[in-house]
Design a protein around this motif. Structure first.
Motif, mmCIF file in Angstrom:
data_model
loop_
_atom_site.group_PDB
_atom_site.id
_atom_site.type_symbol
_atom_site.label_atom_id
_atom_site.label_comp_id
_atom_site.label_asym_id
_atom_site.label_seq_id
_atom_site.Cartn_x
_atom_site.Cartn_y
_atom_site.Cartn_z
ATOM 1 N N VAL A 142 0.837 -1.203 0.000
ATOM 2 C CA VAL A 142 0.000 0.000 0.000
ATOM 3 C C VAL A 142 0.877 1.260 0.000
ATOM 4 O O VAL A 142 0.624 2.204 -0.767
ATOM 5 C CB VAL A 142 -0.966 -0.006 1.207
ATOM 6 C CG1 VAL A 142 -1.639 1.346 1.379
ATOM 7 C CG2 VAL A 142 -2.001 -1.099 1.042
ATOM 8 N N LEU A 143 1.902 1.269 0.830
ATOM 9 C CA LEU A 143 2.805 2.435 0.862
ATOM 10 C C LEU A 143 3.510 2.624 -0.482
ATOM 11 O O LEU A 143 3.661 3.749 -0.960
ATOM 12 C CB LEU A 143 3.830 2.280 1.984
ATOM 13 C CG LEU A 143 3.296 2.442 3.402
ATOM 14 C CD1 LEU A 143 4.382 2.123 4.422
ATOM 15 C CD2 LEU A 143 2.759 3.837 3.614
ATOM 16 N N GLY A 144 3.945 1.528 -1.088
ATOM 17 C CA GLY A 144 4.573 1.617 -2.403
ATOM 18 C C GLY A 144 3.610 2.133 -3.457
ATOM 19 O O GLY A 144 3.976 2.948 -4.309
ATOM 20 N N GLY A 145 2.370 1.674 -3.408
ATOM 21 C CA GLY A 145 1.367 2.137 -4.366
ATOM 22 C C GLY A 145 1.052 3.612 -4.200
ATOM 23 O O GLY A 145 0.925 4.348 -5.183
ATOM 24 N N ILE A 146 0.937 4.061 -2.945
ATOM 25 C CA ILE A 146 0.658 5.477 -2.689
ATOM 26 C C ILE A 146 1.819 6.348 -3.167
ATOM 27 O O ILE A 146 1.617 7.378 -3.804
ATOM 28 C CB ILE A 146 0.369 5.708 -1.191
ATOM 29 C CG1 ILE A 146 -0.965 5.067 -0.822
ATOM 30 C CG2 ILE A 146 0.358 7.189 -0.852
ATOM 31 C CD1 ILE A 146 -1.236 5.035 0.669
ATOM 32 N N GLY A 147 3.045 5.920 -2.874
ATOM 33 C CA GLY A 147 4.220 6.677 -3.315
ATOM 34 C C GLY A 147 4.325 6.741 -4.826
ATOM 35 O O GLY A 147 4.616 7.791 -5.407
ATOM 36 N N SER A 148 4.059 5.614 -5.476
ATOM 37 C CA SER A 148 4.114 5.574 -6.939
ATOM 38 C C SER A 148 3.021 6.465 -7.540
ATOM 39 O O SER A 148 3.272 7.214 -8.487
ATOM 40 C CB SER A 148 3.929 4.132 -7.412
ATOM 41 O OG SER A 148 3.831 4.077 -8.806
ATOM 42 N N PHE A 149 1.814 6.370 -6.986
ATOM 43 C CA PHE A 149 0.708 7.192 -7.482
ATOM 44 C C PHE A 149 1.039 8.674 -7.365
ATOM 45 O O PHE A 149 0.864 9.448 -8.315
ATOM 46 C CB PHE A 149 -0.563 6.867 -6.687
ATOM 47 C CG PHE A 149 -1.772 7.637 -7.131
ATOM 48 C CD1 PHE A 149 -2.572 7.147 -8.144
ATOM 49 C CD2 PHE A 149 -2.110 8.848 -6.538
ATOM 50 C CE1 PHE A 149 -3.691 7.849 -8.557
ATOM 51 C CE2 PHE A 149 -3.223 9.554 -6.949
ATOM 52 C CZ PHE A 149 -4.016 9.052 -7.962
#
Length: 85
Positions: free
Chosen positions: A6-13
């Motif tokens: 989730v943290l990786g997805g938020i950062g990527s987004f």
């Protein structure tokens, strides 16, 4: 593990949205979603094309799929006989 994803997805987004803002303005949030949907669509297509069976339809005519090998339970092959007439 899920929290890391989730943290990786938020950062990527957030990063992709920030990079797209000069071109897309307030609609920059669409770019990372479009990229993720494109990745999911290509992954689904790849899994569908590589599956050994095609549910609900015959794969024999589909490109990339070959016919299954003949079953060993069939009768043995016939040999040619020659008539002596």
């Amino acid at each position: 593990m899920v929290a890391l994803a989730v943290l990786g997805g938020i950062g990527s987004f957030a990063t992709l949205r920030h990079l797209a803002e000069p071109w897309f303005g307030p609609q920059a949030w669409i770019v990372p979603i479009g990229i993720d949907l494109g990745i999911l669509a290509l992954l689904a297509w790849d899994l569908l094309r590589s599956s050994p069976t095609c549910p609900g339809r015959s794969c024999a005519g589909s490109p990339g799929h070959s016919s299954p090998p003949p079953s060993s339970s069939t009768s043995p092959p016939r040999t040619a006989t020659r008539s002596l007439a």
